[in-house]
Design an enzyme around this catalytic site. Structure first.
Site, mmCIF file in Angstrom:
data_model
loop_
_atom_site.group_PDB
_atom_site.id
_atom_site.type_symbol
_atom_site.label_atom_id
_atom_site.label_comp_id
_atom_site.label_asym_id
_atom_site.label_seq_id
_atom_site.Cartn_x
_atom_site.Cartn_y
_atom_site.Cartn_z
ATOM 1 N N HIS C 45 -45.129 38.371 -29.300
ATOM 2 C CA HIS C 45 -43.678 38.410 -29.121
ATOM 3 C C HIS C 45 -42.968 37.292 -29.884
ATOM 4 O O HIS C 45 -41.952 37.505 -30.524
ATOM 5 C CB HIS C 45 -43.357 38.309 -27.626
ATOM 6 C CG HIS C 45 -41.904 38.472 -27.311
ATOM 7 N ND1 HIS C 45 -41.326 39.693 -27.101
ATOM 8 C CD2 HIS C 45 -40.911 37.551 -27.201
ATOM 9 C CE1 HIS C 45 -40.040 39.526 -26.862
ATOM 10 N NE2 HIS C 45 -39.756 38.244 -26.923
ATOM 11 N N HIS C 91 -36.667 45.527 -24.243
ATOM 12 C CA HIS C 91 -37.074 45.021 -22.932
ATOM 13 C C HIS C 91 -37.843 46.138 -22.247
ATOM 14 O O HIS C 91 -37.494 46.596 -21.161
ATOM 15 C CB HIS C 91 -35.857 44.567 -22.123
ATOM 16 C CG HIS C 91 -36.063 43.243 -21.468
ATOM 17 N ND1 HIS C 91 -35.548 42.908 -20.257
ATOM 18 C CD2 HIS C 91 -36.767 42.162 -21.871
ATOM 19 C CE1 HIS C 91 -35.907 41.672 -19.936
ATOM 20 N NE2 HIS C 91 -36.646 41.201 -20.907
#
Lengths: 79, 220, 734
Positions: C45, C91
């Site tokens: 990430h 998300h």
């Protein structure tokens, strides 16, 4: 001292959320569920040792802010 | 007409109201912070839409405790005009300046769309420029616009000609399709639909202009 | 000091070779806090370790690009000293676990990325992918995600103006929630994250820090053996009220000249914000965690450094400006604390309760982070033109397609979003692109998000190209000049060579299209490991595009405006039905080659259409994409409540003409005299053009042989979503 205030809609005021919850519970197979009313629980910590004074002050809080007495009623619990 | 827009924490239509007022009056509205205790010298006070205090506890409940509310009540008592839009309407009912309460939409969902309203009464500075019974389209954008009052209050509102706007196709379950009401002295209007979002032909129409024009004529 | 065991290393997601690098970089065993910091900074990430080498191939420059990838968001010049700042971010996993809070905090995070750069957010979009409608979780997830997006965005007072919603079984266990935020700033008031200079105060603003979202795996390690249930990682809960105050307070502070650098605390909170600010500024940062505003008692340094509590920012101020800043945050009733200082050591030093908990070179977290050239296995794209039943009635199929889960109206979704707050929304959801005016001017931004995942599995390269081309086309169809994109690359596990191929080919396709269309990538986000039971999602490189309309009064919408307009098709139709909506919905198959995008033709056709709109000659246009030309015309008729009488043109047979998904096409409508001129000009420019018929009446009539009432189409189109969400319909794809 700890206190708990329950705020719920007055009887007779339509509660769409409660209705939806009841509907969902029936859908899940809880056939015994009749009317559902939902509300709020507010926990407070008070620096007050006299329960009578605390209760009076909580009542004032409910009237002024915690509940809208046009549509809501409240109950106070002192622990 | 001089006007002020109150800014509560997490008001979010404050700029929209100010822009509409400036467009309609040619004068900038005063932006008044909720912690101020005095209002500038104005004819109209607008309580704008938004989510004051995040709509936590109840919509409008905490904004009603703001310092500025004392000055607003005094302004209203003197006969000064007050316009509460959406969250502003919720604040006005919480404060007791208008009767009743605004509850969760019957459909339980936030609803944003243009709605057709009928102008029920024209006896007020807010609605005098409309024709009685006229159809106007304002957008709504709220999760808690379901107007509630007991039968006696509703009857009184109707009897005194204080139901100013009614939904033609009720989006939120409001009692008697009520979209906007006036106080007894007819100087405080609260409504859920947004007149300030319909003053510009490029973004949704101009049906809201007459409301501001009526105020300008009455208050200037 | 905690002894680091191989088990702890594994639980922190570091491979053996990565841990060996850590030991080499530090010259010693890391502390537990340092291990946690490496773990998050070297995660996929934060480090883009699987994609970085490929992302570098994307075009990121143009004369109008002010800031490309690498900052919190990208920035473009939109003239008159104005800048547009935007980014899209995923998300996905949190939204599957807790759809309301997952989606809400996704919206909050991307808004912070934009306003931390000095911009006021003016529009939100979101690209959502859910599992099959018949999957037992889908309805619950749709409901939660939509109300989460609305709950946060509505409270912020930023209009949510559009997006996408798709359903496919590959998302059954792994939904996608990609949120895009677009903001406006003045070009001389853009804030970056480089913490330049030593001796400057590092300040913490916003909400208090709690034990939110601390990486689950690490909680099982030795330090937490006796942790109570209460200490377990929790779902991050969004507080849009605080974020709204944070937005206003930050913008107020930014109006002064007190800030040197500012960065939001997103994933990996304090760790990544401090490390990235120090790294970009070429400075060191020393933090004293005793000063961090804390919501819970007895938090450890490890917990504070890894907490993902929302609505927080880290800023570096000019020395002596602390009180000026403090006053602003106190006015907005937000926490404000000086928690550290910049240094000239290039080290990240973390102190807590008088102990040094971490002391590491910042470059170890950034430059030295691992980068992989992961192996990939090429797969030949699917080919062929699938067979189909040529006798099927066209209008009956149209009605069915308009009510298909992927094609039905999304009104149920967008009516839960405040799409008109800020009073500048000129085109609301439901058109090709949303149009939002630059406040107080006549110019406007056009915004869209696009990708067709059903093209990306059969041919990841063409699918990537098509996503960019469609975004460019959607902006063009409203009359805007496309300027730049943000990408949100959602894929499966990059350690599988066949998935890595999808990623590489997808990025190559995006790059090729962006170069050809002068449409640079100025920021984005990768979300990998989107898998359930070993099955990857369809490759989903979502493209968020932004364009500029210089004069908002010269704009097109898709609705038919007048009866008697000539309906014109721009672009060639060969009748490409491979991987089409028609084939899937009517024939029940997902087969064949995807429609190829000829980028030169794309540009030529688009520039032609844009010219017509910008000169005020055409006010009605729509791109023909999902479902083909007939679906496009039906959408124009439904939006305008005006029918049309049309006939096919060209070589393809009825079904492939009406439902083929050939690219680079637009349907426009114009009064007769203008239409004649347009057709002549198109022919002269060697652009395929065909007159299909005329608008008018209240039916859609085909080849004078069959017709259907527009109101009937609308009922089918509008009906599916509300019925599905009310649980009245479990649709089964044939």
């Amino acid at each position: 001292m700890k206190a708990r205030v329950f705020v719920t809609l007055k009887n007779g005021v339509l509660d769409p959320q409660g209705k939806a919850i009841g509907h969902a519970l029936n859908g899940l197979g809880f056939g015994s569920v009749g009317e559902v009313r939902q509300g709020k629980v507010i926990d407070l910590e008070l620096s007050e040792s006299d329960p009578a004074k605390a209760k009076a002050s909580l009542k004032d809080m409910c009237e002024k802010l915690l509940a809208n007495t046009v549509i809501e009623k409240y109950e106070i619990e002192i622990k | 007409m001089k006007s002020a827009v109150i800014v509560f924490p997490a008001s979010n239509c404050d700029r929209d109201a100010a822009t509409a007022l400036e467009q309609m009056t040619g004068k900038k509205a005063a932006m008044v912070w909720h912690q101020d205790s005095v209002l500038p010298d104005v004819d109209l006070v607008v309580l704008p839409g938004g989510f004051s205090y995040g709509d936590y506890l109840r919509c409008g409940a905490m904004a009603n405790q703001s310092k500025i509310m004392g000055a607003i009540k005094a302004h209203a008592a003197k006969g000064g005009a007050v316009l509460g839009i959406c969250n502003g309407f919720q604040v006005l009912t919480e404060s007791g300046l208008l009767p009743g309460a605004l509850m969760r939409n019957a459909g339980l969902k936030f609803v944003c769309k243009p709605v057709s309203l009928s102008v029920e009464e024209t006896q007020s500075s807010f609605t005098r420029k409309y024709d009685k019974g006229a159809s106007v389209t304002f957008p709504v954008a709220h999760g808690e616009g379901n107007y509630y009052a007991d039968t006696e209050t509703l009857d009184r509102l109707e009897g005194e000609g204080r139901v100013m706007f009614r939904y033609r196709d009720n989006p939120n379950g409001s009692a008697r399709d009520i979209a906007g009401i006036l106080n007894e002295k007819r100087n405080v209007l609260g409504l859920m639909p947004h007149p300030e979002r319909v003053v510009d032909p490029l973004n949704g129409g101009t049906d809201g202009r007459a409301l501001f024009q009526g105020l300008i004529e009455s208050l200037s | 000091m905690t002894k680091i065991t191989p088990e702890m290393v594994r639980e922190h997601g570091l491979s053996d070779s990565e841990y060996a690098t850590v030991l080499k970089l530090l010259g010693r065993e890391p502390s537990f806090v340092e291990l946690g910091i490496f773990s998050v900074m070297w995660s996929e990430h934060c480090s883009y370790k699987s994609t970085r080498v490929h992302l570098k191939k994307l075009p990121t420059k143009a004369p109008w690009v002010i800031q490309g990838p690498g900052e919190n968001a990208g920035v473009i010049d939109i003239g008159d000293g104005d800048a547009c700042i935007f980014k899209m971010e995923s998300h996905n996993h949190p939204s599957f676990i807790e759809p309301y809070q997952g989606a809400a905090t996704g919206v909050g995070g991307i808004m912070r990325d934009v306003f931390t750069m000095g911009a006021r957010p003016i529009a939100m979009m979101n690209a959502l992918r859910f599992g099959e409608p018949s999957h037992p979780k889908t309805r619950h997830l749709v409901s939660g995600v939509v109300s989460g997006i609305g709950g946060y965005g509505n409270c912020m007072g930023v209009p949510t103006v559009g997006g996408e919603v798709n359903f496919h079984k590959s998302y059954n266990g792994n939904i996608l929630v990609n949120a895009m935020c677009v903001g406006l700033a003045r070009q001389d008031k853009i804030f970056l994250s480089a913490a330049k200079g030593a001796g400057n105060p590092v300040v913490y603003v916003g909400s208090k820090t709690g034990r939110d979202g601390i990486h689950g795996a690490t909680m099982a390690s030795a330090e937490f053996d006796d942790a109570s249930e209460e200490k377990r990682p929790t779902v991050q809960v969004g507080d849009p009220f605080t974020e709204k105050l944070l937005l206003e307070a930050c913008l107020e502070l930014m109006a002064t000249d007190a800030i040197i650098a500012i960065q939001d605390m997103g994933a990996a909170g304090l760790t990544s914000s401090s490390a990235e600010m120090g790294d970009k500024g070429g400075s060191g940062i020393e933090l004293n965690l005793d000063m961090v505003p804390q919501r819970e008692e007895n938090m450890t340094a490890y917990e504070m450094m890894l907490s993902e509590s929302q609505e927080r920012m880290l800023a570096v101020l000019k020395p002596g400006r602390e009180d000026q800043a403090r006053k602003i945050f106190e006015k907005w009733e937000l926490d404000f604390a000086v928690i550290g200082i910049t240094t000239d050591t290039n080290r990240l030093v973390i102190k807590h309760k008088g102990k040094v908990e971490a002391d590491m070179p910042i470059t170890a977290l950034s430059d030295a982070a691992p980068i992989y050239e992961r192996p990939f296995t090429k797969r030949a794209p699917m080919t062929g033109a699938p067979a189909y039943d040529k006798a099927k009635p066209v209008l009956a199929s149209l009605e069915k397609i308009l009510a298909a889960p992927d094609m039905a109206s999304r009104r149920w979704v967008w009516e839960q979003y405040d799409n008109s707050v800020m009073n500048d929304t000129i085109q609301h959801p439901g058109g090709d692109a949303a149009v939002v005016r630059v406040h107080g001017t006549q110019k406007a931004l056009a915004i869209t998000t696009d990708v067709s995942p059903r093209y990306c599995r059969p041919d990841p390269f063409e699918g990537g190209k098509q996503a960019v081309a469609e975004a460019w086309r959607n902006l063009t169809a409203v009359g805007a000049t496309p300027l730049a994109v943000t990408d949100n690359l959602n894929y499966g596990n990059p350690q599988k060579p066949e998935i890595m191929w999808e990623i590489v080919a997808g990025i190559d396709g995006i790059g090729e299209a962006c170069r050809a269309l002068d449409f640079p990538v100025i920021g984005g986000n990768c979300s990998l490991y989107n898998e359930t039971n070993g099955e990857g999602i369809l490759p989903t490189p979502a493209i968020g595009g932004v364009g500029l309309l210089k004069d908002v009064t010269k704009m097109a919408t898709l609705a038919f405006k007048r009866a008697g307009d000539v309906v014109i098709l721009i672009g060639e139709t060969r009748g490409h039905l491979g991987q089409s909506i028609y084939l899937r919905e009517i024939e029940g198959r997902e087969e064949g080659a995807v429609p190829p995008v000829d980028l030169a033709v794309e540009k030529k056709n688009g520039d032609f259409v844009r010219g017509l709109i910008a000169s005020g000659r055409v006010d009605t246009a729509h791109d023909a994409s999902d479902g083909g030309v007939l679906v496009a015309i039906a959408e124009m008729a439904m939006a305008g409540k005006i029918g049309a009488s049309i006939g096919q043109a060209g070589l393809a047979d009825g079904i492939s003409f009406w439902f083929g998904e050939d690219q680079a096409r637009y349907v426009i409508a114009a009064p007769f005299a203008e239409a004649e001129k347009i057709v002549a000009e198109a022919r002269a420019a060697n652009i395929f053009v065909a007159e299909l018929g005329k608008t008018g009446g209240d039916t859609l009539a085909l080849d004078d042989s069959d017709s259907v009432a527009v109101s009937k189409l609308s009922a089918a189109h509008e009906g599916w979503f509300p019925r599905f969400m009310a649980g009245e319909e479990i649709p089964v794809r044939n």
